[in-house]
Scaffold this motif. Structure first.
Motif, PDB file in Angstrom:
ATOM      1  N   LEU A 103       0.813  -1.212   0.000  1.00 49.75           N
ATOM      2  CA  LEU A 103       0.000   0.000   0.000  1.00 49.75           C
ATOM      3  C   LEU A 103       0.848   1.265   0.000  1.00 49.75           C
ATOM      4  CD1 LEU A 103      -2.938  -0.957   2.398  1.00 49.75           C
ATOM      5  CD2 LEU A 103      -2.786  -1.167  -0.085  1.00 49.75           C
ATOM      6  N   SER A 107       0.342   5.873  -6.030  1.00 47.81           N
ATOM      7  CA  SER A 107      -0.952   5.649  -6.673  1.00 47.81           C
ATOM      8  C   SER A 107      -0.841   5.542  -8.191  1.00 47.81           C
ATOM      9  CB  SER A 107      -1.930   6.766  -6.303  1.00 47.81           C
ATOM     10  OG  SER A 107      -1.379   8.034  -6.618  1.00 47.81           O
ATOM     11  N   HIS A 112      -0.756  -1.034  -6.312  1.00 47.38           N
ATOM     12  CA  HIS A 112      -1.335  -0.269  -5.207  1.00 47.38           C
ATOM     13  C   HIS A 112      -2.840  -0.520  -5.083  1.00 47.38           C
ATOM     14  CE1 HIS A 112      -1.842   3.230  -2.503  1.00 47.38           C
ATOM     15  NE2 HIS A 112      -2.912   3.504  -3.209  1.00 47.38           N
ATOM     16  N   TYR A 113      -3.465  -0.966  -6.171  1.00 51.52           N
ATOM     17  CA  TYR A 113      -4.914  -1.135  -6.212  1.00 51.52           C
ATOM     18  C   TYR A 113      -5.287  -2.616  -6.124  1.00 51.52           C
ATOM     19  CZ  TYR A 113      -4.528   3.651  -7.854  1.00 51.52           C
ATOM     20  OH  TYR A 113      -4.230   4.983  -7.959  1.00 51.52           O
ATOM     21  N   GLU A 117     -10.932  -2.621  -6.827  1.00 48.81           N
ATOM     22  CA  GLU A 117     -10.728  -1.378  -7.571  1.00 48.81           C
ATOM     23  C   GLU A 117     -10.452  -1.648  -9.046  1.00 48.81           C
ATOM     24  OE1 GLU A 117      -8.543   1.368  -4.241  1.00 48.81           O
ATOM     25  OE2 GLU A 117      -7.753  -0.623  -4.668  1.00 48.81           O
ATOM     26  N   ARG A 118      -9.907  -2.809  -9.333  1.00 48.11           N
ATOM     27  CA  ARG A 118      -9.634  -3.189 -10.719  1.00 48.11           C
ATOM     28  C   ARG A 118     -10.839  -3.890 -11.355  1.00 48.11           C
ATOM     29  NH1 ARG A 118      -4.327  -6.602 -10.030  1.00 48.11           N
ATOM     30  NH2 ARG A 118      -4.639  -6.925 -12.272  1.00 48.11           N
ATOM     31  N   THR A 202     -11.230  -6.266   0.458  1.00 52.93           N
ATOM     32  CA  THR A 202     -10.856  -5.167  -0.426  1.00 52.93           C
ATOM     33  C   THR A 202     -11.474  -3.841  -0.018  1.00 52.93           C
ATOM     34  OG1 THR A 202     -12.713  -5.720  -1.885  1.00 52.93           O
ATOM     35  CG2 THR A 202     -10.583  -6.700  -2.417  1.00 52.93           C
ATOM     36  N   ARG A 210      -7.370  -4.389   4.742  1.00 55.89           N
ATOM     37  CA  ARG A 210      -7.322  -4.130   3.305  1.00 55.89           C
ATOM     38  C   ARG A 210      -5.877  -4.235   2.818  1.00 55.89           C
ATOM     39  NH1 ARG A 210      -6.293   0.121   0.006  1.00 55.89           N
ATOM     40  NH2 ARG A 210      -7.378   0.149  -1.992  1.00 55.89           N
ATOM     41  N   LEU A 274      -9.829   3.279 -13.321  1.00 48.88           N
ATOM     42  CA  LEU A 274      -8.485   2.891 -12.901  1.00 48.88           C
ATOM     43  C   LEU A 274      -7.425   3.583 -13.747  1.00 48.88           C
ATOM     44  CD1 LEU A 274      -6.740   1.213 -11.052  1.00 48.88           C
ATOM     45  CD2 LEU A 274      -6.929  -0.686 -12.658  1.00 48.88           C
ATOM     46  N   MET A 277      -7.035   7.010 -12.372  1.00 49.41           N
ATOM     47  CA  MET A 277      -6.357   7.033 -11.083  1.00 49.41           C
ATOM     48  C   MET A 277      -4.845   6.872 -11.260  1.00 49.41           C
ATOM     49  SD  MET A 277      -8.800   5.079  -8.307  1.00 49.41           S
ATOM     50  CE  MET A 277      -9.130   3.605  -9.263  1.00 49.41           C
TER      51      MET A 277
END
Length: 284
Positions: A103, A107, A112-113, A117-118, A202, A210, A274, A277
């Motif tokens: 983590l 970003s 990192h995700y 998120e994906r 997640t 997480r 994504l 981001m």
């Protein structure tokens, strides 16, 4: 269902009501009936808080616009983790260090995700765990199968109940290989064969868990027991010797909500969210 009937007319107890005892229904092939739409909106902290810890803050981004359906809310309890008794997940130090390093990546790094998120998956058992929104689940039963359809990331787990063995260890996936069976009136779902790329949870609702990995050695056993007309008790026991010092268990109620409508969750891997981001995280 605890239903109130007519008054006992003509009896000395005319002010009393007839109370019918709830009876567990059955599907046409004799399975305990778990079917319907269920939600799990729950203010309970995932882990038990110590006296030094603050009560978890509200999400930084409001989800009020997504909470357009009034659903039952479960009573707040000390924690969703019920074993160990202290309500804390028995993480290994090396697992914590690996998560913190992951983590800590910028970003602009894909690692990192997480898989949520994906738009890949919330995982098993994470797809059943409460989040801030989209906590709808539909259970469908057919002869020899049960389907758990979760609103978040539109996941549907088709679980055979015919006693077939797990797939070979070379067949691995994000959500593993699930097999179901009945222990009296409890549906037991045994899942192995994870690909080692997922996270145990997640969503931010699970706090600092997480980013904790779900390794190939993970073994998950879920139990669903209908305890009333409007409630299924859900439990998940997690074993993963690569990550934890011992097994641990999560438990919470699923609340029946036939008015709830599961809407399309338009999320797919490779979508522009994504991509954007990653671009925002890139250094100029």
């Amino acid at each position: 269902m605890l239903a109130c009937g007519a008054l006992l007319r003509g009896s000395p107890q005319a002010d009393q009501k007839i109370v019918k005892k709830w009876t567990l229904g059955r599907t046409p092939d004799g399975q305990p009936d778990l079917q319907g739409v269920w939600t799990n909106y729950d203010p309970t902290p995932f882990e038990q808080l110590t006296p030094e810890e603050q009560r978890p803050r509200e999400p930084a981004v409001s989800t009020a616009d997504w909470l357009v359906q009034d659903s039952p809310t479960s009573p707040r309890r000390s924690s969703m983790v019920v074993d160990p008794p202290n309500g804390r997940v028995p993480l290994k130090r090396e697992a914590i260090a690996k998560k913190e390093a992951l983590l800590a990546l910028g970003s602009d790094s894909l690692e990192h995700y997480g898989p949520w998120e994906r738009c890949i998956t919330r995982g098993v058992p994470g797809s059943m765990w409460p989040s801030a929104y989209n906590n709808g689940h539909q259970i469908v039963q057919t002869p020899g199968y049960v389907v758990l359809h979760s609103e978040m990331i539109h996941e549907a787990r088709v679980i055979p109940l015919d006693g077939r063995p797990h797939l070979g260890t070379d067949a691995r996936s994000w959500d593993g290989d699930s097999r179901g069976r009945w222990e009296r009136d409890t549906l037991v779902i045994d899942t192995t064969n994870f690909n080692g790329k997922g996270w145990i949870t997640t969503q931010a609702a699970a706090g600092w868990l997480r980013g904790i990995e779900l390794s190939q050695a993970a073994h998950i056993v879920e139990r669903l027991t209908r305890v009333s007309e409007d409630t299924i008790q859900y439990e998940a026991t997690i074993e993963d010797p690569n990550v934890y010092t011992s097994s641990w268990k999560v438990a919470f109620p699923l609340n029946k909500d036939e008015r709830y409508r599961i809407f399309e969750y338009a999320c797919h891997e490779g979508n522009r969210a994504l991509e954007n981001m990653l671009r925002l995280g890139a250094k100029p």
